[in-house]
Structure formats: structure tokens, C-alpha cells
Design a protein around this motif. Structure first.
Motif, PDB file in Angstrom:
ATOM      1  N   GLN A 246      55.258 -28.060 -48.907  1.00 22.42           N
ATOM      2  CA  GLN A 246      54.706 -27.711 -50.213  1.00 22.42           C
ATOM      3  C   GLN A 246      53.821 -26.476 -50.087  1.00 22.42           C
ATOM      4  O   GLN A 246      53.081 -26.322 -49.113  1.00 22.42           O
ATOM      5  N   ASN A 247      53.954 -25.615 -51.075  1.00 20.88           N
ATOM      6  CA  ASN A 247      53.190 -24.369 -51.091  1.00 20.88           C
ATOM      7  C   ASN A 247      52.707 -24.132 -52.523  1.00 20.88           C
ATOM      8  O   ASN A 247      53.511 -24.123 -53.462  1.00 20.88           O
ATOM      9  N   HIS A 248      51.408 -23.959 -52.673  1.00 23.32           N
ATOM     10  CA  HIS A 248      50.823 -23.805 -54.007  1.00 23.32           C
ATOM     11  C   HIS A 248      49.920 -22.575 -54.038  1.00 23.32           C
ATOM     12  O   HIS A 248      49.077 -22.395 -53.156  1.00 23.32           O
ATOM     13  N   ASN A 249      50.105 -21.757 -55.064  1.00 28.12           N
ATOM     14  CA  ASN A 249      49.274 -20.574 -55.268  1.00 28.12           C
ATOM     15  C   ASN A 249      48.781 -20.556 -56.707  1.00 28.12           C
ATOM     16  O   ASN A 249      49.556 -20.778 -57.644  1.00 28.12           O
ATOM     17  N   LEU A 250      47.496 -20.298 -56.880  1.00 24.80           N
ATOM     18  CA  LEU A 250      46.895 -20.192 -58.205  1.00 24.80           C
ATOM     19  C   LEU A 250      46.097 -18.899 -58.269  1.00 24.80           C
ATOM     20  O   LEU A 250      45.275 -18.631 -57.388  1.00 24.80           O
ATOM     21  N   SER A 251      46.369 -18.085 -59.277  1.00 23.03           N
ATOM     22  CA  SER A 251      45.675 -16.798 -59.376  1.00 23.03           C
ATOM     23  C   SER A 251      45.201 -16.557 -60.795  1.00 23.03           C
ATOM     24  O   SER A 251      45.769 -17.082 -61.767  1.00 23.03           O
ATOM     25  N   ILE A 252      44.153 -15.768 -60.900  1.00 21.33           N
ATOM     26  CA  ILE A 252      43.649 -15.312 -62.197  1.00 21.33           C
ATOM     27  C   ILE A 252      43.412 -13.818 -62.095  1.00 21.33           C
ATOM     28  O   ILE A 252      42.854 -13.325 -61.108  1.00 21.33           O
ATOM     29  N   THR A 253      43.886 -13.099 -63.083  1.00 17.68           N
ATOM     30  CA  THR A 253      43.776 -11.639 -63.048  1.00 17.68           C
ATOM     31  C   THR A 253      43.480 -11.118 -64.445  1.00 17.68           C
ATOM     32  O   THR A 253      43.878 -11.715 -65.452  1.00 17.68           O
ATOM     33  N   GLY A 254      42.787 -10.017 -64.483  1.00 19.50           N
ATOM     34  CA  GLY A 254      42.452  -9.410 -65.763  1.00 19.50           C
ATOM     35  C   GLY A 254      41.500  -8.244 -65.569  1.00 19.50           C
ATOM     36  O   GLY A 254      41.292  -7.773 -64.450  1.00 19.50           O
ATOM     37  N   GLY A 255      40.905  -7.776 -66.650  1.00 22.81           N
ATOM     38  CA  GLY A 255      39.979  -6.666 -66.529  1.00 22.81           C
ATOM     39  C   GLY A 255      39.676  -6.015 -67.858  1.00 22.81           C
ATOM     40  O   GLY A 255      40.232  -6.355 -68.900  1.00 22.81           O
ATOM     41  N   SER A 256      38.767  -5.053 -67.760  1.00 24.48           N
ATOM     42  CA  SER A 256      38.374  -4.270 -68.931  1.00 24.48           C
ATOM     43  C   SER A 256      38.493  -2.795 -68.573  1.00 24.48           C
ATOM     44  O   SER A 256      39.122  -2.432 -67.578  1.00 24.48           O
TER      45      SER A 256
ATOM     46  N   SER B 125      43.013  -7.660 -34.893  1.00 24.67           N
ATOM     47  CA  SER B 125      42.747  -9.046 -34.512  1.00 24.67           C
ATOM     48  C   SER B 125      43.802  -9.996 -35.067  1.00 24.67           C
ATOM     49  O   SER B 125      44.266 -10.897 -34.371  1.00 24.67           O
ATOM     50  N   ASN B 126      44.177  -9.805 -36.319  1.00 27.01           N
ATOM     51  CA  ASN B 126      45.174 -10.653 -36.970  1.00 27.01           C
ATOM     52  C   ASN B 126      46.534  -9.971 -36.976  1.00 27.01           C
ATOM     53  O   ASN B 126      46.663  -8.806 -36.604  1.00 27.01           O
ATOM     54  N   ASP B 127      47.551 -10.714 -37.408  1.00 33.36           N
ATOM     55  CA  ASP B 127      48.874 -10.137 -37.583  1.00 33.36           C
ATOM     56  C   ASP B 127      49.279 -10.240 -39.044  1.00 33.36           C
ATOM     57  O   ASP B 127      48.486 -10.638 -39.907  1.00 33.36           O
ATOM     58  N   LEU B 128      50.519  -9.918 -39.322  1.00 35.56           N
ATOM     59  CA  LEU B 128      50.978  -9.873 -40.708  1.00 35.56           C
ATOM     60  C   LEU B 128      50.946 -11.254 -41.362  1.00 35.56           C
ATOM     61  O   LEU B 128      50.859 -11.367 -42.593  1.00 35.56           O
ATOM     62  N   ASN B 129      51.011 -12.323 -40.556  1.00 35.95           N
ATOM     63  CA  ASN B 129      50.999 -13.668 -41.104  1.00 35.95           C
ATOM     64  C   ASN B 129      49.661 -14.039 -41.733  1.00 35.95           C
ATOM     65  O   ASN B 129      49.554 -15.054 -42.422  1.00 35.95           O
ATOM     66  N   SER B 130      48.632 -13.231 -41.481  1.00 35.62           N
ATOM     67  CA  SER B 130      47.327 -13.531 -42.074  1.00 35.62           C
ATOM     68  C   SER B 130      47.283 -13.193 -43.557  1.00 35.62           C
ATOM     69  O   SER B 130      46.313 -13.539 -44.240  1.00 35.62           O
ATOM     70  N   ILE B 131      48.306 -12.531 -44.076  1.00 32.66           N
ATOM     71  CA  ILE B 131      48.349 -12.137 -45.485  1.00 32.66           C
ATOM     72  C   ILE B 131      49.263 -13.087 -46.251  1.00 32.66           C
ATOM     73  O   ILE B 131      50.422 -13.284 -45.874  1.00 32.66           O
ATOM     74  N   ASN B 132      48.761 -13.657 -47.313  1.00 27.39           N
ATOM     75  CA  ASN B 132      49.551 -14.528 -48.170  1.00 27.39           C
ATOM     76  C   ASN B 132      50.606 -13.697 -48.896  1.00 27.39           C
ATOM     77  O   ASN B 132      50.266 -12.746 -49.606  1.00 27.39           O
ATOM     78  N   PRO B 133      51.899 -14.009 -48.731  1.00 27.77           N
ATOM     79  CA  PRO B 133      52.941 -13.213 -49.407  1.00 27.77           C
ATOM     80  C   PRO B 133      52.761 -13.143 -50.916  1.00 27.77           C
ATOM     81  O   PRO B 133      53.132 -12.149 -51.538  1.00 27.77           O
ATOM     82  N   ASP B 134      52.171 -14.178 -51.503  1.00 25.56           N
ATOM     83  CA  ASP B 134      51.982 -14.190 -52.948  1.00 25.56           C
ATOM     84  C   ASP B 134      50.925 -13.188 -53.400  1.00 25.56           C
ATOM     85  O   ASP B 134      50.851 -12.846 -54.580  1.00 25.56           O
ATOM     86  N   ASP B 135      50.113 -12.699 -52.459  1.00 25.54           N
ATOM     87  CA  ASP B 135      49.082 -11.711 -52.785  1.00 25.54           C
ATOM     88  C   ASP B 135      49.565 -10.275 -52.599  1.00 25.54           C
ATOM     89  O   ASP B 135      48.816  -9.337 -52.878  1.00 25.54           O
ATOM     90  N   ILE B 136      50.772 -10.096 -52.107  1.00 27.06           N
ATOM     91  CA  ILE B 136      51.268  -8.752 -51.791  1.00 27.06           C
ATOM     92  C   ILE B 136      51.879  -8.102 -53.025  1.00 27.06           C
ATOM     93  O   ILE B 136      52.712  -8.706 -53.710  1.00 27.06           O
ATOM     94  N   ALA B 137      51.483  -6.866 -53.292  1.00 28.78           N
ATOM     95  CA  ALA B 137      52.095  -6.083 -54.366  1.00 28.78           C
ATOM     96  C   ALA B 137      53.261  -5.269 -53.818  1.00 28.78           C
ATOM     97  O   ALA B 137      54.375  -5.324 -54.348  1.00 28.78           O
ATOM     98  N   THR B 138      53.006  -4.505 -52.739  1.00 28.63           N
ATOM     99  CA  THR B 138      54.061  -3.698 -52.117  1.00 28.63           C
ATOM    100  C   THR B 138      53.847  -3.632 -50.618  1.00 28.63           C
ATOM    101  O   THR B 138      52.730  -3.802 -50.116  1.00 28.63           O
TER     102      THR B 138
END
Length: 977
Positions: free
Chosen positions: A289-299, A183-196
Motif C-alpha cells: 500500500q502506498n498513500h500520498n496526500l498533498s495540498i498546493t496553492g498560492g497567491s 549522502s542519499n540516493d535517488l530513492n530518497s525522493i518520493n516519486p509523487d513529489d517529482i515534477a520533472t
């Protein structure tokens, strides 16, 4: 009470004494690493390294410190009595232990037998990448990425090892966290969320996706959390966009003089002092303007990555913009020792205003003598030019008054659970939803639709659901290593929508929100539903890390076909690690040396559902009165025996490394044949007319790929890494069934005839033009030409040149060569990035240039500055024929305006400064960069990249109604708390 307090005090003293204060520096390839996670194993203490790679942490004596960083191997160190612990992390790339996603599993890069390229987020982390597609450009061999438009939100064209199909799409398959996008294309993914992004190119790699893998596969893995304290990261940038180029037009007096040659006495050039610069009104500088805010962590048992995005992207053409709001939540962990899970959710809201904005030739053909408005208050547009009418409509008015809004909601959600029966057998079930809803609303006021304003709305929704069940066996027996994978997968895609249109809008007050105000109204609706069932088996065998075999077999069933629903897609890949042979033990110059080979079959079923059915078409008729009655007639006939389009590909590759992999080279040769094309063939009018799909034709792609990665210099303070990607692809139409030549494109519009064709023995995207042979220097009375007329090759030998019957196949819009060249030069806290991209060996038919440089039935008065270089008896070396030549119309169809579309472009020039450590901030960097700073090209249009990428594959490379790219200046901030 006092004894208790004394006891607690002593306990705290002992506890503090047991704590050790540890400091140190973490490096990789002798370069300090910023942002490395340092934490106490099985404890709570954690920190991150600063810009100089330094850290400090308090842990109990005897504790174990764990160091982890993306792209490097994890490392653990027992503290003991040490107070200073310096750590050197080993790059996963340097020893080829990097894990690559290969479809329904992973492999170490050193064990691959297929042609697979990997692009990590590191490759573009300091560049202002607005969509994931452009992040691939130039960074992987065999992958051609061309912008189709500079409009915000436009989707670039991606081709992996050339185009296979004539009528169906040649887009690769995109797989995001295990779900294939429908349904979507590659543009539906935020580049800042991509690892590989892992790109599967040859059939031995893509056959695992069977009927969907013929055009290559791009597997996107989004970022995940990691064990350690929560990290908050802000990444944002501001960009100033400017038009990459403008056409150089005449001054007003030159325009008047040339117009007088065509229409004597039209202007008194002595009075022409003011010129209308349409381009300056249409083009506009834009701040993005493009703004990305992320929080990451874990146990130990759970990890998370949560991000939000806001993007405001106005275009460089007026009244055109896009706003994006995105959210991602990736959560995973271990429910028990045997059961783990992952839940990945990405959603987006995209609002686009006038998404189809583009520049027609009217933007450049506007008479320089004509004002934009007819009144001093600038409320009344000068629609077509009050004195001379040379354009269909005024372009500034058309763009300024356009009012089309598109609202899209995108969601890609996947969830999986893995149960490990033993350490060698596991089962994973994965389910995903790929959803897109879209609404488009249009208002045409009286300036756009004179005398008949109107409004309309359309709505569509598309949902794709996929379920994959994967059983994986992996066991090592001495020198033998065996992995077997079995998959059962089902997927379905459903779409529906409606369009409500009207005309004769009585009031503009409600905009497009009240369709009932249209005096005439109509509504249409659509529906589609298709599904696929698949069974997959794969075996990967490795003997002694020397010999590797990968065998895959996939069986797909598609609801789109009738009698041939099922297709089989086998593949095999072979690998030989030469350096692990006894005779190569003394080959000290090499750090790795592997030979690869593969063969396989993939398919393509990308036709619309119900194509193979004999459907009826609806019409209206009147009989005996003016009343309209609904009628049905036979549409396209049924094709029950239609089957899969099939691509067979062979690949031979070499992977070699020198100097401990400071220099690594990957080379591939491939030969790809696509047969049984799903080709829309024309039915003769005497047999009912129309068209039907048949399995007819053959297309071949063959080529070479060369990738070089090197680290020429690495010291304590200075590091230089570089890469060079070169790709060559030769595309050829081998067979068209009963035809040897098929004309393509519309016969209407400015040209009134097709200018592209398919011909056996020629590449896709070939042009069909008369061959321009210069300008007559002397009159040819026998043929009726005057000195100064265009001269054309008489291809059919009838002594009449320049007609449509003299057209011949020539050139091609398909590039033959692709280049990507990148450099990262780091000195202490500064990194300079230089990224160059190029495309070569293609032609562009510059229709805009043709129209604004010639006096024809389409354009009475040329405006292009170089059009003043016309033939006269004293200017015999001119570029253009004499003004008003009778051959100008025929010249539009000629190779005179077929231009070299090759280019080399400085895609990015950036300088990054890693800021010193600040309290409560673990890492921060500031980047100043420029994109599309300059372009080296012979092309005379605005943008060779967009002009080459526009259209599909058979009708690409026509520069008309295109939207050029922008030149961009960017300031970026990345900060981690």
C-alpha cells in the motif's frame, strides 16, 4: 437606520448584477483537460475543470480569467460581455517552449545545444512507481536502468551512455532542487513529489558539473505550488505482488531415481510420495500500500506545496519488508518586487526488515525428500537434511529466523534567494543539506548461528552541505540573445560511524538491544571528511534563433588529491535551427529542424577520502606470551601524484519535427573516451603486497540514440500518443597499462575460481570461462573421456581440456541495446497505457542453474527438472552429461551455463477511468493495472533483469544470491478536492 439598510440592500443588488456567471470547456490537443486552474486575475474567485474539461465561475464584468495547467502555456482571456468562454491551451512541448533545467539555470528546449532528455511526472502518473529510479526506465534514450534486487527499497543501477570507470562508481550525479546528493540516493525522493527529471548526457551539458559530471547528471525538480485556491490531492494504490517465476523442479520420484544413479540404493522410490516444495514456503504473495496526500496553492506573492507519504511494502520473500514515512514542504514567493525565495524540505523515515534478503542456491537444492521440520509440532528445523546432506543450510530456516533491522532518517533541504538588480541581471544564492543517519541492528539466534548466538549494532551519519552563488546576465539586443552565468560553489561531506559486535549471547530476551549480554565484544569506528571548491563560467549565445553557441568552463579543487587538487573541465555546444533560414521557409513538411554538436571534458574524483595518503593498518600480535599487543604496519602506499579520471566526449545530434510536431524525432551519436582511470593496481608480494590507485587505463563508449514521439490520432473523443526510445552502446576496455588481462572476483565460494575478467579489446563485465563444446558421443581414450562426458575446447593446446587454464574471455554482462516503447490510448474518459521495456545483447552466468542441474562437489544431487534430460546411449541429444560424470565439476566453469540475458518485458498495462464530476471533487480517476505481466526471454533463470543488474559493472551478470522482481496487480485512486 432604515435608510442605511436600504442603501446596503441596493449596494448588494448592484454588486450581484455586476457579477457574471461564466461557463466553458478547456481543451488541449482537442482533448478535454481535467484539473486546469481557472481563476480571476487579481481576484479571489477560482475553480478547476472537471473530467470533461468543463468549468463554471462567477466574476465581475470586465475581469480577466487566467488558465494554467502543467505542461501547457498559461492563457488569459478578458471576460467582457461573454458568458461562455471555451479555451484551447497550447502544449509547451508542441512548440518547444518547454523549459529544461540545465544546471544553474534553465533553457527553452528549442534553444538547447546539448543532449538532454526530460521525463515529466505525466509519464508515470498512472503507474505504481515506488522509487524515482524505476520511473526513468525506458523513458529516456541513452539511460539504462536495471533492477539489482526485488527486495523492497533496493536501488536500481542507472548508467548513462555506458560505464566509464573500472574501480570507481559509474552512478550518475543526482541534483535535487539545486543540491548534488552525496549522502542519499535517488530513492530518497518520493516519486509523487517529482515534477520533472532532466537527464544531461553529453559533455557539453554535463561539463557544467565538472568533476562530478563524467557519468551523466540527473536533475530532479520537485513540485511547486501555483497561484490559485488550495487543492487537496490524494493519490494511493494497493498492489498484489506475486513471484515473477519459480524454478521447475523434479517430482520426488524422479529425484529419487537420479539420486540412486549417483548413490545406488539411497532411496526406495516406491515409498516416495511426499515432496517438499521449498519455493512455495519461501515465496509469499505480498500486498503493498502506498498513500500520498498533498495540498498546493498560492497567491500573487507566495506559493506552497505540502505532501505526506506512507508506504508499506512487504517483499515476495518471507520475513522481508519496508515501511516509509515521508513529508515534503516546498514554499516560495516574492518578498519584494526584486527579491524572491524558495525553501524546499523533504524528509523520510525508512524502516527495513532484513534488507539484504536474497535467494541462495540452497533454496532450490534442498532434497525434495526431506521435510522442513524434524518434529510434528514444527518447532525443530531440519537443518541440512537428515538422510542426505547436500546444502550448507536450510534456506527456509535461514530466511525465517533472520532478524536484521535498518532504521534510516533521510533529509534533503534546500533554500535559495534571488535578487534581481535589473531585468537583465540577477544573483541567486543557494544552500542545501543532504543528510542521512542509519542504524542497523542484528540478532542471530541459535538457528542462524548454531551454538554461538550473537547480537550487534552499527550506526552511521553522513552530512553533505553545499553552497552555490550564481550571477546571471541575460539580455536581448535585436537579433542577439546572450546569457552569461558565473558560479562559485563549495561543498563538503562528512561521515562517521561505529560498529559494536558480540558473540556468545547469554539471553535472547532483550533481542539486539543489550549488547552487554555477549560474552565477547568488540567495537570499531570510522570517520571521513572531504570538500570541494568550484568556479564555473558559462555563456549561451543565440543569433536570430538560428545559430546557438554554449561555452562552459569549470575549475574544481578536491581535497581527495594531494599534488593535483585542481582540474579544468571545458565544453562547447553548437546548434543550428535550419528552418529559420530563408532557404528553408518553404519546407512545409517540417515543424522544426535543428542540428546539434558538442564536445567537452568531465572528471571523476569518486575515490574514498585519504586514498592518496600512506596509511597504516592495525593488527594484533603476541610475543613471548598469550597477551595480544596492537601493532601497525604499512598499508597502501601514498600516491601524491594521483589525479582526476578524465572523460572526453563528442556528440552530434538531430532534432526534427513533422506535422506541427505530431511526429518528432531526436537522434544522437556519441563517442566517449575515459583516460587516466583511477585503477586499483596490485603490488607484488615481494614488494610488500596490497594495492594502490594509479592513473592507468582507458575505456571507450560509443553509441547511437533514437527517440520518436508521435500523436498518430487526435479527435474530439479519441487520442493516441506513442513514444519509442532505442539506444545502442558499445563498451570497450582500450588499455590496462602493463596488463592485458585482469582476473576479477573471489577465488572462494562454490566455484573456487574467478569467472570474470577485464581484457583489452573486450567490454567490461566479460566472462572468463572454458568453452563448452557439447557432450562426447563416443569415448576419447587418448584424453581419458567417456561417452556422455562434457566436452571442452582445449584453448591452450596441451591436450588436456576443461581445466582452469583453458578459460578464455567471452560474452559480456553489459547490454548493448535498450528499448522503451509506450502508448497512451484515450477514448472519452478511458485511457489505456501500454509500456514495454527491453534490454538486449548481454549474457548472464546462471550459477544457480549450474548448481541445481549438476552432480558436483557443491551439489551431490540435482533438483532441476530439466536435469533429467541427461545423456544416455538412447538420449544422445541431451542437454546435460551423464549423471555423475567426472567432468561435472569442470562444467561449472564453462560456457554451458552462460545464457542469453536479453529480454522484452510488458512493464505496465493499465486502464484509467476519469470519474464524472462529483460535488466538491474537482477531479478523480481510478486505475487498474498490471506490472511485469509477461517477459519474453531465452534466459533460464528467475529474472533476467535482476540477474543482469546485480553486481557492479566489471563483475555484473552472475545469477547467485539474487532477489527476483515481482509480478504486480494494482488498483489506484487519484482524487482532487
Amino acid at each position: 437606520m432604515k435608510p442605511l439598510l436600504v442603501l446596503l440592500f441596493c449596494f448588494n443588488v448592484l454588486l450581484a448584477a455586476a457579477q457574471q456567471h461564466i461557463t466553458g470547456t478547456v481543451t488541449g490537443s482537442n482533448t478535454p483537460l481535467q484539473g486546469v486552474s481557472v481563476h480571476q486575475k487579481d481576484g479571489k474567485a477560482s475553480t478547476l475543470t472537471d473530467a470533461e474539461g468543463k468549468y463554471s465561475i462567477d466574476v465581475p464584468s470586465g475581469a480577466t480569467l487566467a488558465f494554467s495547467y502543467v505542461g501547457y502555456q498559461d492563457k488569459e482571456v478578458v471576460v467582457g460581455t461573454q458568458t461562455t468562454i471555451d479555451v484551447q491551451l497550447e502544449s509547451t512541448a508542441s512548440d518547444l517552449s518547454e523549459v529544461v533545467v540545465v544546471g544553474y539555470g534553465t533553457q527553452k528546449k528549442k534553444d538547447l545545444t546539448g543532449a538532454i532528455a526530460t521525463v515529466s511526472s505525466k509519464a508515470f502518473q498512472d503507474q505504481p512507481v515506488l522509487n524515482a529510479s524505476t520511473a526513468l526506465q525506458g523513458r529516456a534514450t541513452g539511460v539504462a536502468v536495471n533492477s539489482t534486487s526485488g527486495s523492497p527499497g533496493s536501488t536500481p543501477k542507472i548508467r548513462i551512455r555506458g560505464a566509464n570507470s573500472i574501480n570507481t562508481t559509474n552512478d550518475p550525479l543526482y541534483v535535487v532542487d539545486g543540491i548534488a546528493l552525496a549522502s542519499n540516493d535517488l530513492n530518497s525522493i518520493n516519486p509523487d513529489d517529482i515534477a520533472t527529471m532532466d537527464i544531461l548526457k553529453d559533455a557539453s551539458a554535463t561539463a557544467i558539473y565538472g568533476s562530478r559530471g563524467a557519468n551523466g547528471v540527473v536533475i530532479i525538480t520537485t513540485k511547486k505550488g501555483a497561484k490559485g485556491a488550495a487543492k487537496i490531492t490524494y493519490d494511493g494504490f494497493l498492489s498484489m505482488n506475486k513471484p515473477i517465476k519459480k524454478y521447475d523442479l523434479m517430482d520426488v520420484k524422479t529425484f529419487g531415481n537420479i539420486a540412486n544413479l549417483i548413490s545406488p540404493g539411497l532411496f526406495n522410490t516406491d515409498t516416495l510420495t511426499t515432496s517438499t516444495d521449498m519455493q512455495s514456503l519461501i515465496f509469499d504473495d505480498a500486498v503493498i500500500q502506498n498513500h500520498n496526500l498533498s495540498i498546493t496553492g498560492g497567491s500573487e506573492n507566495i506559493h506552497y506545496y505540502i505532501s505526506g507519504q506512507y508506504q508499506d511494502q512487504p517483499g515476495v520473500i518471507i520475513n522481508n519488508d519496508m515501511k516509509t514515512y515521508g513529508l515534503r514542504a516546498n514554499i516560495g514567493g516574492n518578498l519584494t518586487k526584486k527579491l524572491s525565495f524558495n525553501l524546499n524540505m523533504g524528509i523520510k523515515r525508512v524502516n527495513r526488515h532484513n534488507p539484504d534478503a536474497a535467494l541462495s542456491y540452497n533454496a532450490f537444492l534442498w532434497p525434495l525428500t526431506e521435510p522442513i521440520y524434524t518434529d510434528a509440532d514444527q518447532t525443530q528445523y531440519n537443518r541440512k537434511g537428515s538422510r542426505i546432506i547436500t546444502v550448507a543450510s536450510q534456506e527456509y530456516m535461514t530466511l525465517k529466523e533472520a532478524n536484521v533491522d535498518n532504521f534510516a532518517n533521510q533529509a534533503v533541504i534546500t533554500g535559495n534567494a534571488t535578487y534581481k538588480f535589473t531585468d537583465w541581471l540577477s544573483f541567486t544564492t543557494n544552500i542545501g543539506l543532504d543528510a542521512l543517519t542509519s542504524k542497523t541492528a542484528t540478532l542471530k539466534n541459535d538457528w542462524i548461528s548454531q551454538g554461538n548466538p550473537s547480537s550487534s549494532q552499527s550506526y552511521s551519519e553522513n552530512y553533505a552541505i553545499q553552497n552555490s552563488n550564481v550571477l546571471t546576465f541575460h539580455k536581448a539586443y535585436g537579433l542577439h540573445d546572450l546569457t552569461a552565468t558565473a558560479v562559485m560553489e563549495s561543498s563538503s561531506s562528512k561521515g562517521s560511524g561505529f560498529t559494536a559486535t558480540g558473540a556468545g549471547l547469554s539471553s535472547m530476551v532483550d533481542g539486539y538491544n543489550n549488547l552487554a549480554l555477549n560474552s565477547t565484544q568488540s567495537i570499531t569506528s570510522t570517520y571521513s571528511n572531504w570538500s570541494q571548491l568550484s568556479y564555473v563560467g558559462r555563456v549561451i549565445y543565440n543569433y536570430d534563433n538560428r545559430y546557438m553557441v554554449t561555452g562552459t568552463f569549470r575549475r574544481d579543487g578536491s581535497s581527495k588529491f594531494q599534488n593535483n587538487k585542481w582540474g579544468s573541465f571545458p565544453s562547447i555546444g553548437l546548434g543550428w535551427n535550419v528552418l529559420n533560414e530563408s532557404f528553408a521557409k518553404n519546407w512545409k513538411a517540417f515543424s522544426h529542424l535543428k542540428l546539434r554538436g558538442g564536445w567537452g571534458i568531465t572528471g571523476n574524483d569518486r575515490i574514498s577520502p585519504y586514498t592518496t595518503l600512506g596509511l597504516l593498518s592495525q593488527d594484533q600480535y603476541a610475543y613471548g606470551s598469550s597477551a595480544a599487543y596492537i601493532a601497525y604496519y604499512v598499508g597502501n602506499p601514498a600516491t601524491p601524484n594521483l589525479k582526476w579520471e578524465t572523460t572526453k566526449q563528442a556528440d552530434a545530434g538531430l532534432d526534427v519535427g513533422f506535422f506541427n510536431d505530431r511526429l518528432s524525432i531526436t537522434a544522437d551519436y556519441y563517442n566517449k573516451n575515459t583516460t587516466d582511470l583511477l585503477l586499483a593496481t596490485t603490488i607484488a608480494n615481494y614488494n610488500g603486497g596490497g594495492s594502490l590507485y594509479q592513473n592507468v587505463g582507458k575505456v571507450n563508449n560509443k553509441g547511437f540514440e533514437l527517440g520518436i514521439n508521435a500523436t498518430p490520432v487526435t479527435t474530439d473523443n479519441f487520442n493516441w500518443s506513442t513514444y519509442l526510445n532505442l539506444s545502442y552502446n558499445k563498451n570497450m576496455v582500450v588499455d590496462l597499462g602493463e596488463d592485458s588481462l585482469l582476473l576479477l572476483g573471489s577465488t572462494g565460494g562454490i566455484l573456487g575460481a574467478q569467472v570474470q575478467a577485464l581484457q583489452v579489446g573486450k567490454p567490461m563485465g566479460s566472462f572468463y570461462l572454458t568453452k563448452w563444446a557439447g557432450i562426447y558421443q563416443q569415448a576419447d581414450a587418448a584424453l581419458g573421456y567417456s561417452a556422455g562426458d562434457n566436452r571442452f575446447v582445449d584453448a591452450n593446446g596441451n591436450n588436456v581440456s576443461g581445466g582452469l587454464d583453458d578459460r578464455m574471455v567471452m560474452g559480456s554482462a553489459t547490454p548493448k541495446y535498450q528499448l522503451g516503447f509506450g502508448n497512451d490510448i484515450t477514448y472519452k474518459d478511458f485511457t489505456l497505457n501500454i509500456y514495454i521495456q527491453g534490454s538486449y545483447g548481454n549474457d548472464i552466468y546462471n550459477e544457480n542453474y549450474a548448481i541445481i542441474s549438476s552432480s558436483t562437489s557443491a551439489s551431490s544431487y540435482p533438483t532441476l527438472k530439466t536435469a533429467a534430460n541427461y545423456w544416455t546411449s538412447t538420449n544422445t541429444g541431451a542437454e546435460f552429461p551423464t549423471v555423475g560424470s567426472k567432468t561435472n565439476n569442470n562444467g561449472l566453469y564453462s560456457s554451458h551455463f552462460l545464457q542469453d540475458g536479453s529480454y522484452t518485458r510488458l512493464k505496465n498495462l493499465g486502464l484509467t477511468y476519469r470519474l464524472p464530476k462529483i460535488k466538491n471533487i474537482s477531479a478523480a480517476s481510478l486505475t487498474l493495472s498490471a506490472q511485469n505481466l509477461f517477459t519474453i526471454t531465452k534466459y533460464k533463470g528467475l529474472d533476467p533483469e535482476v540477474a543482469a543488474g546485480s553486481g557492479g559493472d566489471t563483475q555484473a551478470g552472475i545469477d547467485l544470491n539474487t532477489y527476483p522482481s515481482a509480478k504486480t496487480y494494482t488498483l489506484r485512486l487519484n482524487i482532487t478536492f
